[in-house]
Design a protein around this motif. Structure first.
Motif, PDB file in Angstrom:
ATOM      1  N   ALA A  44       0.825  -1.210   0.000  1.00  0.00           N
ATOM      2  CA  ALA A  44       0.000   0.000   0.000  1.00  0.00           C
ATOM      3  C   ALA A  44       0.865   1.268   0.000  1.00  0.00           C
ATOM      4  O   ALA A  44       0.479   2.302  -0.548  1.00  0.00           O
ATOM      5  N   LEU A  45       2.055   1.152   0.599  1.00  0.00           N
ATOM      6  CA  LEU A  45       2.978   2.289   0.662  1.00  0.00           C
ATOM      7  C   LEU A  45       3.971   2.292  -0.500  1.00  0.00           C
ATOM      8  O   LEU A  45       4.817   3.183  -0.597  1.00  0.00           O
ATOM      9  N   GLY A  46       3.902   1.246  -1.344  1.00  0.00           N
ATOM     10  CA  GLY A  46       4.864   1.126  -2.424  1.00  0.00           C
ATOM     11  C   GLY A  46       6.259   0.803  -1.927  1.00  0.00           C
ATOM     12  O   GLY A  46       7.258   1.170  -2.556  1.00  0.00           O
ATOM     13  N   ARG A  47       6.328   0.051  -0.795  1.00  0.00           N
ATOM     14  CA  ARG A  47       7.637  -0.184  -0.164  1.00  0.00           C
ATOM     15  C   ARG A  47       7.858  -1.666   0.171  1.00  0.00           C
ATOM     16  O   ARG A  47       8.477  -1.985   1.179  1.00  0.00           O
ATOM     17  N   LEU A  48       7.407  -2.555  -0.689  1.00  0.00           N
ATOM     18  CA  LEU A  48       7.596  -3.979  -0.428  1.00  0.00           C
ATOM     19  C   LEU A  48       9.077  -4.344  -0.377  1.00  0.00           C
ATOM     20  O   LEU A  48       9.468  -5.244   0.373  1.00  0.00           O
ATOM     21  N   ALA A  49       9.917  -3.645  -1.120  1.00  0.00           N
ATOM     22  CA  ALA A  49      11.351  -3.948  -1.158  1.00  0.00           C
ATOM     23  C   ALA A  49      12.106  -3.332   0.027  1.00  0.00           C
ATOM     24  O   ALA A  49      13.299  -3.596   0.205  1.00  0.00           O
ATOM     25  N   ASP A  50      11.406  -2.550   0.836  1.00  0.00           N
ATOM     26  CA  ASP A  50      12.033  -1.832   1.958  1.00  0.00           C
ATOM     27  C   ASP A  50      11.953  -2.682   3.235  1.00  0.00           C
ATOM     28  O   ASP A  50      10.886  -2.824   3.828  1.00  0.00           O
ATOM     29  N   GLU A  51      13.081  -3.234   3.657  1.00  0.00           N
ATOM     30  CA  GLU A  51      13.091  -4.093   4.848  1.00  0.00           C
ATOM     31  C   GLU A  51      12.675  -3.334   6.097  1.00  0.00           C
ATOM     32  O   GLU A  51      11.967  -3.867   6.956  1.00  0.00           O
ATOM     33  N   ALA A  52      13.115  -2.102   6.226  1.00  0.00           N
ATOM     34  CA  ALA A  52      12.777  -1.309   7.418  1.00  0.00           C
ATOM     35  C   ALA A  52      11.269  -1.088   7.508  1.00  0.00           C
ATOM     36  O   ALA A  52      10.686  -1.155   8.600  1.00  0.00           O
ATOM     37  N   ALA A  53      10.646  -0.848   6.376  1.00  0.00           N
ATOM     38  CA  ALA A  53       9.197  -0.631   6.358  1.00  0.00           C
ATOM     39  C   ALA A  53       8.465  -1.902   6.772  1.00  0.00           C
ATOM     40  O   ALA A  53       7.475  -1.855   7.512  1.00  0.00           O
ATOM     41  N   SER A  54       8.947  -3.060   6.301  1.00  0.00           N
ATOM     42  CA  SER A  54       8.287  -4.319   6.648  1.00  0.00           C
ATOM     43  C   SER A  54       8.470  -4.641   8.124  1.00  0.00           C
ATOM     44  O   SER A  54       7.568  -5.167   8.780  1.00  0.00           O
ATOM     45  N   GLU A  55       9.637  -4.317   8.681  1.00  0.00           N
ATOM     46  CA  GLU A  55       9.861  -4.551  10.112  1.00  0.00           C
ATOM     47  C   GLU A  55       8.957  -3.655  10.953  1.00  0.00           C
ATOM     48  O   GLU A  55       8.402  -4.088  11.968  1.00  0.00           O
ATOM     49  N   GLN A  56       8.795  -2.401  10.541  1.00  0.00           N
ATOM     50  CA  GLN A  56       7.922  -1.481  11.282  1.00  0.00           C
ATOM     51  C   GLN A  56       6.477  -1.954  11.222  1.00  0.00           C
ATOM     52  O   GLN A  56       5.750  -1.909  12.218  1.00  0.00           O
TER      53      GLN A  56
END
Length: 206
Positions: A44-56
């Motif tokens: 939804a945030l366009g950040r599937l590749a962002d590990e930090a976003a997934s951890e948060q």
């Protein structure tokens, strides 16, 4: 009583977990939904590749907010496999799953690492599997029933890719616990599979 059920995608473990939970009057957690929910937030945030976003996203997840109907899409299944390979995401969800398992009276949990990592002391452990072509056919029919435009070949390719990713990841890979009972549902209907699973759990309880 804690019942730990592991296995690859579309093996039937979720259906069996729900049936066993209803039979014993225990709460049930499909832990795959946790990773799908994390993936959903990231997508939804366009950040599937962002590990930090997934951890948060994993750190702020609430079991009460899970909506199985909106999370069981092919896109989120693939996304879940991506974020589940990240050690930080798995660590963030570890305590949540263990708290669920620690409820008075016990619980039924299904996933990829329940018997090996989340609930290694569970008295009843099942490892549910089936041939890849059988699992792909099951998932294909499920997705068609949800109105998704997808081919069997695409589903089979996704199943094989997820198997490789789940089994090959460094953090909590998909493995059969040494003390888990193997149940192959390739040639079993749901009632026969449930009867077999129930017999296995009863044997462990006894």
């Amino acid at each position: 009583m804690v019942i730990a059920i592991d296995g690859p995608a579309a093996s039937g473990k979720g259906t069996l977990a729900r049936r066993l939970a209803a039979h014993y009057g225990l709460p049930h957690l499909d832990t795959g939904l946790l990773y799908r929910a994390v993936a959903a937030r990231c997508i939804a945030l366009g950040r599937l590749a962002d590990e930090a976003a997934s951890e948060q996203a994993a750190k702020t997840l609430d079991v009460a907010d899970l909506d199985p109907e909106t999370l069981r899409t092919a896109e989120l299944g693939e996304g879940a496999s991506v974020v589940a390979a990240r050690p930080g995401v798995r660590a963030a969800l570890l305590d949540l799953q263990r708290r669920f398992a620690g409820q008075p009276g016990g619980a039924v949990l299904d996933g990829r690492d329940i018997g090996t990592v989340i609930c290694p002391e569970a008295p009843a452990k099942l490892f549910v599997t089936a041939r890849p072509d059988v699992r792909a056919e099951r998932r294909f029919r499920e997705l068609l029933g949800r109105g998704e435009d997808i081919s069997y070949d695409a589903v089979l390719a996704d199943i094989l890719k997820r198997d490789e990713r789940d089994s090959g990841r460094s953090s909590a890979p998909l493995l059969k616990a040494d003390d888990a009972v193997l149940l192959d549902t390739s040639d079993l209907g749901i009632e026969a599979a449930f009867a077999a699973a129930l017999a296995m759990v009863e044997a462990r309880r006894g």
